[in-house]
Design an enzyme around this catalytic site. Sequence first.
Site, mmCIF file in Angstrom:
data_model
loop_
_atom_site.group_PDB
_atom_site.id
_atom_site.type_symbol
_atom_site.label_atom_id
_atom_site.label_comp_id
_atom_site.label_asym_id
_atom_site.label_seq_id
_atom_site.Cartn_x
_atom_site.Cartn_y
_atom_site.Cartn_z
ATOM 1 N N TYR A 153 11.242 -57.736 -14.644
ATOM 2 C CA TYR A 153 10.237 -58.486 -13.865
ATOM 3 C C TYR A 153 10.770 -58.725 -12.457
ATOM 4 O O TYR A 153 10.072 -58.476 -11.462
ATOM 5 C CB TYR A 153 9.864 -59.816 -14.545
ATOM 6 C CG TYR A 153 8.845 -60.589 -13.716
ATOM 7 C CD1 TYR A 153 7.552 -60.103 -13.567
ATOM 8 C CD2 TYR A 153 9.190 -61.771 -13.051
ATOM 9 C CE1 TYR A 153 6.620 -60.777 -12.781
ATOM 10 C CE2 TYR A 153 8.267 -62.450 -12.270
ATOM 11 C CZ TYR A 153 6.977 -61.941 -12.136
ATOM 12 O OH TYR A 153 6.060 -62.603 -11.351
ATOM 13 N N LYS A 157 9.335 -57.232 -8.786
ATOM 14 C CA LYS A 157 8.919 -58.060 -7.644
ATOM 15 C C LYS A 157 9.805 -57.772 -6.429
ATOM 16 O O LYS A 157 9.347 -57.871 -5.285
ATOM 17 C CB LYS A 157 8.935 -59.537 -8.033
ATOM 18 C CG LYS A 157 7.816 -59.894 -9.008
ATOM 19 C CD LYS A 157 6.437 -59.600 -8.410
ATOM 20 C CE LYS A 157 5.279 -60.013 -9.294
ATOM 21 N NZ LYS A 157 3.973 -59.780 -8.674
ATOM 22 N N PRO A 183 5.480 -66.826 -4.433
ATOM 23 C CA PRO A 183 5.417 -68.162 -5.036
ATOM 24 C C PRO A 183 6.521 -68.369 -6.070
ATOM 25 O O PRO A 183 6.986 -67.424 -6.716
ATOM 26 C CB PRO A 183 4.046 -68.184 -5.727
ATOM 27 C CG PRO A 183 3.331 -66.945 -5.273
ATOM 28 C CD PRO A 183 4.401 -65.965 -4.909
#
Length: 253
Positions: A153, A157, A183
């Site tokens: 993950y 990103k 975020p």
Amino acid sequence: MNKTVFITGATSGFGKACAHRFAKEGYRVIINGRRAERLTELKEELQSQYKAQVHVLVFDVREKEEVYNSIQTLPQEWQQVDVLINNAGLAAGRDLFDEAGMDDWETMIDTNVKGLLYVSRAVLPFMTQRKSGHIINIGSTAAKEVYERGNVYCASKAAVDSISKAMRMDLLQHKIKVTAIHPGAAETEFSMVRFKGDKSKADAVYAGYTPLYAEDVAEVVYYTTTLPAHVCINDLVLTCTAQANSFYTYRES
Ligand code: NDP
Ligand code: 8X3
């Protein structure tokens, strides 16, 4: 206002909140996701609350042909996309590197990285031909610091972070703004998806502090589109006040 925003992953969380935020400002809104019923419901909400013009595009961002066919066959009046929000994405699992599921890894890479590339390339001709546009890529604090059990993950990103930098350079000549927004922890369906419906694990992520909410992120996304044509926010990290970065969150016991 005669501007159009195209939002991927609008059936939930940040994408849905962005659809509301932009529709409230008078934008025409193209909403995407895989869950068609949710998109129909959202279309009705946006029409009744803001009298917004809404176009629904049901597709899976991982399916290259589907992405291209859906976007290339947009009705002429919907092709003038001013803002693209590449938001569709997910985490699948939170496991040690040597135990994580290969299918989970592939799902994250296919959605968060390849899906973002397909949608961007399909939408870009609408922007380059007009020498105008704004692409907003939703990254994460996970792009900035790799955390234990975050392996792929976080990598997906970090790829969004790098792709945003690359897009910004290569699209300068077309006067296209590229903003990456990262975020921190936000209470959406994200953790229920990550933990495959395990509500106690999902709830534990947000226990003991006030996380970000989808509307907070939508507000910041919208803000980045309000600046003059010559001003671009390149990279923006936002967290709730209780979180400093991927590692430090202050929880009240
Ligand atoms: P949600 O789970 O609430 O929403 C995710 C959205 O992505 C849904 O609308 C879902 O729609 C869509 N989506 C997922 N896979 C696909 C696909 N293959 N094709 C099309 N749409 C897809 O999560 P968030 O709103 O929290 O997440 C939005 C983005 O923000 C993601 O990229 C996530 O990684 C990122 N993020 C989230 C944070 C958080 O703490 N919540 C923090 C930082 C970043 P559907 O299932 O209908 O297809
Ligand atoms: C989602 C935030 O901290 O769970 O991108 O990775 S985190």
